[in-house]
Structures are given as C-alpha cells and as structure tokens.
Motif scaffolding. Structure first.
Motif, PDB file in Angstrom:
ATOM      1  N   TYR A  37       2.622  27.840  57.380  1.00 45.65           N
ATOM      2  CA  TYR A  37       2.641  27.779  55.910  1.00 45.65           C
ATOM      3  C   TYR A  37       1.879  26.576  55.355  1.00 45.65           C
ATOM      4  CZ  TYR A  37       6.398  31.127  56.583  1.00 45.65           C
ATOM      5  OH  TYR A  37       7.130  32.219  56.965  1.00 45.65           O
ATOM      6  N   PHE A  38       1.584  25.613  56.214  1.00 41.60           N
ATOM      7  CA  PHE A  38       1.030  24.346  55.727  1.00 41.60           C
ATOM      8  C   PHE A  38      -0.463  24.216  56.023  1.00 41.60           C
ATOM      9  CE2 PHE A  38       5.552  23.502  56.613  1.00 41.60           C
ATOM     10  CZ  PHE A  38       5.943  23.196  55.321  1.00 41.60           C
ATOM     11  N   LYS A  39      -1.164  23.667  55.048  1.00 38.83           N
ATOM     12  CA  LYS A  39      -2.598  23.401  55.260  1.00 38.83           C
ATOM     13  C   LYS A  39      -2.765  22.233  56.217  1.00 38.83           C
ATOM     14  CE  LYS A  39      -5.900  24.142  52.568  1.00 38.83           C
ATOM     15  NZ  LYS A  39      -6.939  24.431  51.576  1.00 38.83           N
ATOM     16  N   LYS A  40      -1.827  21.274  56.116  1.00 41.66           N
ATOM     17  CA  LYS A  40      -1.923  20.102  56.988  1.00 41.66           C
ATOM     18  C   LYS A  40      -0.575  19.379  57.028  1.00 41.66           C
ATOM     19  CE  LYS A  40      -4.631  15.941  57.745  1.00 41.66           C
ATOM     20  NZ  LYS A  40      -5.821  15.170  57.445  1.00 41.66           N
ATOM     21  N   ALA A  41      -0.276  18.783  58.166  1.00 44.69           N
ATOM     22  CA  ALA A  41       0.929  17.945  58.261  1.00 44.69           C
ATOM     23  C   ALA A  41       0.486  16.487  58.436  1.00 44.69           C
ATOM     24  CB  ALA A  41       1.781  18.377  59.439  1.00 44.69           C
ATOM     25  N   TYR A  42       0.845  15.662  57.481  1.00 48.56           N
ATOM     26  CA  TYR A  42       0.544  14.228  57.579  1.00 48.56           C
ATOM     27  C   TYR A  42       1.724  13.530  58.248  1.00 48.56           C
ATOM     28  CZ  TYR A  42      -3.274  14.850  54.258  1.00 48.56           C
ATOM     29  OH  TYR A  42      -4.430  15.243  53.655  1.00 48.56           O
ATOM     30  N   VAL A  43       1.453  12.791  59.329  1.00 48.28           N
ATOM     31  CA  VAL A  43       2.490  11.958  59.938  1.00 48.28           C
ATOM     32  C   VAL A  43       2.073  10.510  59.740  1.00 48.28           C
ATOM     33  CG1 VAL A  43       3.820  11.423  61.999  1.00 48.28           C
ATOM     34  CG2 VAL A  43       2.943  13.735  61.665  1.00 48.28           C
ATOM     35  N   VAL A  44       2.925   9.736  59.102  1.00 52.43           N
ATOM     36  CA  VAL A  44       2.582   8.342  58.782  1.00 52.43           C
ATOM     37  C   VAL A  44       3.688   7.417  59.278  1.00 52.43           C
ATOM     38  CG1 VAL A  44       1.196   8.944  56.758  1.00 52.43           C
ATOM     39  CG2 VAL A  44       3.654   8.584  56.487  1.00 52.43           C
ATOM     40  N   LEU A  45       3.369   6.140  59.389  1.00 46.83           N
ATOM     41  CA  LEU A  45       4.361   5.174  59.879  1.00 46.83           C
ATOM     42  C   LEU A  45       5.379   4.841  58.802  1.00 46.83           C
ATOM     43  CD1 LEU A  45       2.030   2.740  61.839  1.00 46.83           C
ATOM     44  CD2 LEU A  45       3.584   4.474  62.774  1.00 46.83           C
ATOM     45  N   GLU A  46       4.940   4.850  57.545  1.00 49.71           N
ATOM     46  CA  GLU A  46       5.818   4.475  56.427  1.00 49.71           C
ATOM     47  C   GLU A  46       5.395   5.274  55.195  1.00 49.71           C
ATOM     48  OE1 GLU A  46       8.849   3.452  55.407  1.00 49.71           O
ATOM     49  OE2 GLU A  46       8.547   1.793  56.811  1.00 49.71           O
ATOM     50  N   LYS A  47       6.372   5.669  54.374  1.00 52.39           N
ATOM     51  CA  LYS A  47       6.043   6.407  53.151  1.00 52.39           C
ATOM     52  C   LYS A  47       6.344   5.521  51.952  1.00 52.39           C
ATOM     53  CE  LYS A  47       7.723  10.764  53.259  1.00 52.39           C
ATOM     54  NZ  LYS A  47       8.586  11.846  53.804  1.00 52.39           N
ATOM     55  N   ASN A  86      12.243  -2.376  61.988  1.00 54.19           N
ATOM     56  CA  ASN A  86      11.202  -3.245  61.427  1.00 54.19           C
ATOM     57  C   ASN A  86      10.161  -3.636  62.472  1.00 54.19           C
ATOM     58  OD1 ASN A  86      12.187  -3.226  58.844  1.00 54.19           O
ATOM     59  ND2 ASN A  86      13.506  -5.016  59.149  1.00 54.19           N
ATOM     60  N   GLU A  87      10.624  -3.844  63.702  1.00 49.23           N
ATOM     61  CA  GLU A  87       9.692  -4.302  64.739  1.00 49.23           C
ATOM     62  C   GLU A  87       8.962  -3.167  65.447  1.00 49.23           C
ATOM     63  OE1 GLU A  87      11.993  -6.743  67.380  1.00 49.23           O
ATOM     64  OE2 GLU A  87      12.198  -8.333  65.882  1.00 49.23           O
ATOM     65  N   LYS A  88       9.663  -2.051  65.648  1.00 53.64           N
ATOM     66  CA  LYS A  88       9.089  -0.992  66.499  1.00 53.64           C
ATOM     67  C   LYS A  88       8.874   0.328  65.771  1.00 53.64           C
ATOM     68  CE  LYS A  88      11.555  -2.518  70.685  1.00 53.64           C
ATOM     69  NZ  LYS A  88      10.690  -2.375  71.862  1.00 53.64           N
ATOM     70  N   GLY A  89       9.467   0.493  64.598  1.00 52.84           N
ATOM     71  CA  GLY A  89       9.287   1.745  63.856  1.00 52.84           C
ATOM     72  C   GLY A  89      10.425   2.732  64.063  1.00 52.84           C
ATOM     73  N   TYR A  90      10.223   3.939  63.500  1.00 56.88           N
ATOM     74  CA  TYR A  90      11.268   4.971  63.524  1.00 56.88           C
ATOM     75  C   TYR A  90      11.129   5.846  64.764  1.00 56.88           C
ATOM     76  CZ  TYR A  90      11.105   3.707  58.582  1.00 56.88           C
ATOM     77  OH  TYR A  90      11.103   3.027  57.412  1.00 56.88           O
TER      78      TYR A  90
END
Ligand code: MG
Length: 237
Positions: free
Chosen positions: A145-155, A56-60
């Motif tokens: 194979y991928f057009k783009k890779a999205y990296v996000v903090l939360e899904k 919760n404080e620092k992320g994954y």
C-alpha cells in the motif's frame, strides 16, 4: 483540507501492536526482582533511568532493550538477592518472539489502507533500528500500500522538514497519522502539516508529551478505520 495528497503513517502502535511487548517484558522483570526481595519502586526507577541513558546513547530497538534487561539482571542478581534465571530466560524468549513473528496488525488496517490508497499517496515514517523497522514493514504484509517506508533514527521537526524538502512536498498537502504526540503529531503540526492523532493506551512513556491543543490542523480518531470517513467529511465541507 481539499488539497491533501499524502498520508504519512507512523508504524509501531499505529499500524500494529509494538510497545505492549516491551511493557509486558518490563512488568515481568519487575515482578522477578520483587520476588527476590527488591522494592518495586527502586527497580522501576533504576530501569527507567538506565533505559533513558541507553536510548540516548545507542538509540531505539529491541536489541538495545534486551541489552537493558540483561544488564539489569546482572545488576540486581548479586550476593544479597538471587533472581530466577530460568524465569528471566523465559521473559527474554517471549520478548524476542515479537522480533521474528509477523507484527500484530490492528483490526481494519489492511482494509483501510486499501481504501485510502485509491485517493492518496501513502507513506510510512517510523523511527528505530533501520533493519529491524524495515523487516517489520516487510513482514506486516502492508508494504504493497505504501510508495515508500522511511526509517529514521529520530522523528523531530528536522526530520519532517528534511523529508518535505527532499521530495518538494508542500506541508499543507501532507497529513501525519500516529499515536505519539512527541514523534508524530506535534512536530508535524509545527511544520504546517495536518495531523491525525490515534491515542493508544500503551504508548511508550518516552514517546509521550502533551498534545498541542486546539490546533486547526489537528484531528483525532479512535482507530484507523475512522480515517476514510473523517477525510470524506473534510473534503465535502
Ligand atoms: Mg508509534
């Protein structure tokens, strides 16, 4: 589903094995503490409480997981009980190896993506530490194979809505594929997307919640190789 244009894949535990490294390291750490005389339930509960706080404080991500292990090693290693330091270093080393090595891509992923790539636009949507997740995509050999890779903090719902809006994608033209009800399937369904659930036995407990049941946009397969056949069937009907 005849208008489906885009398939968006989760990465960890959908395209390659990931959480098993965390489970193995945690289990080995619990054993280390039990050998030093601690009650296993006490250790597990302390670990899970602290893990939730750190996430919760620092992320994954692996750096935060190593911080958790090191913090709890110091916490449990005191005058009353001595933990085996060499074994602890071995646990850390084993865990860290997965952050350097090529991610263990599940059987059939390469061939399946190659096939799907002929009909659909493919994307990755993964959460976690930006650089760590991006490097895993790079090392996996699947990037082509991928057009783009999205990296996000939360899904969560907002993440999906924002990606759809940013690209002007119709939700009903997109299908999310993943192992996590909480991060992949439920938010995608709530946003009007299609979703294909691939259950995985080592899904992280913080990523698990009850799947939205009996949703008309929800499909389930045993593994990724069944997806082309599933989509073929849906196109024909
Ligand atoms: Mg996953």
């Amino acid at each position: 589903m005849h208008k489906l244009k885009r398939l968006i894949f989760d990465a960890d535990d959908t395209l390659w094995e990931n959480n098993k490294f965390y489970v193995d390291a945690s289990d080995s750490f619990f054993d280390l503490c039990v050998t030093a005389g601690y009650d296993k339930n006490l250790v597990i509960n302390t670990f899970y409480d602290f893990e939730l706080k750190v996430v919760n404080e620092k992320g994954y991500g692996s750096e935060n997981f190593i911080y958790i292990l090191e913090y709890l090693f110091a916490h449990f290693n005191n005058n009353n009980a001595k933990l085996n330091g060499d074994k602890f270093q071995h646990i850390l080393k084993n865990f860290e190896s997965h952050t350097i090595n090529e991610p263990p891509v599940f059987p059939g992923v390469n061939e399946t993506l190659k096939m799907l790539n002929k009909t659909f636009e493919l994307y990755v949507l993964t959460k976690g530490n930006l650089s760590e997740q991006q490097k895993k995509v790079d090392r996996s050999g699947l990037k082509k194979y991928f057009k783009k890779a999205y990296v996000v903090l939360e899904k969560n719902d907002e993440t999906y809505i924002s990606i759809m809006n940013e690209n002007n994608w119709k939700h009903s033209e997109c299908c999310m594929i993943g192992n996590s009800p909480k991060s992949d399937i439920n938010p995608a369904l709530r946003c009007g997307m299609y979703a294909i659930f691939i259950p995985y036995p080592y899904t992280w407990k913080l990523d698990n919640e009850e799947l939205i049941k009996d949703h008309s946009n929800l499909y389930e397969v045993k593994d990724i190789t069944q997806i082309p056949q599933l989509l073929n069937g849906l196109f024909k009907s």
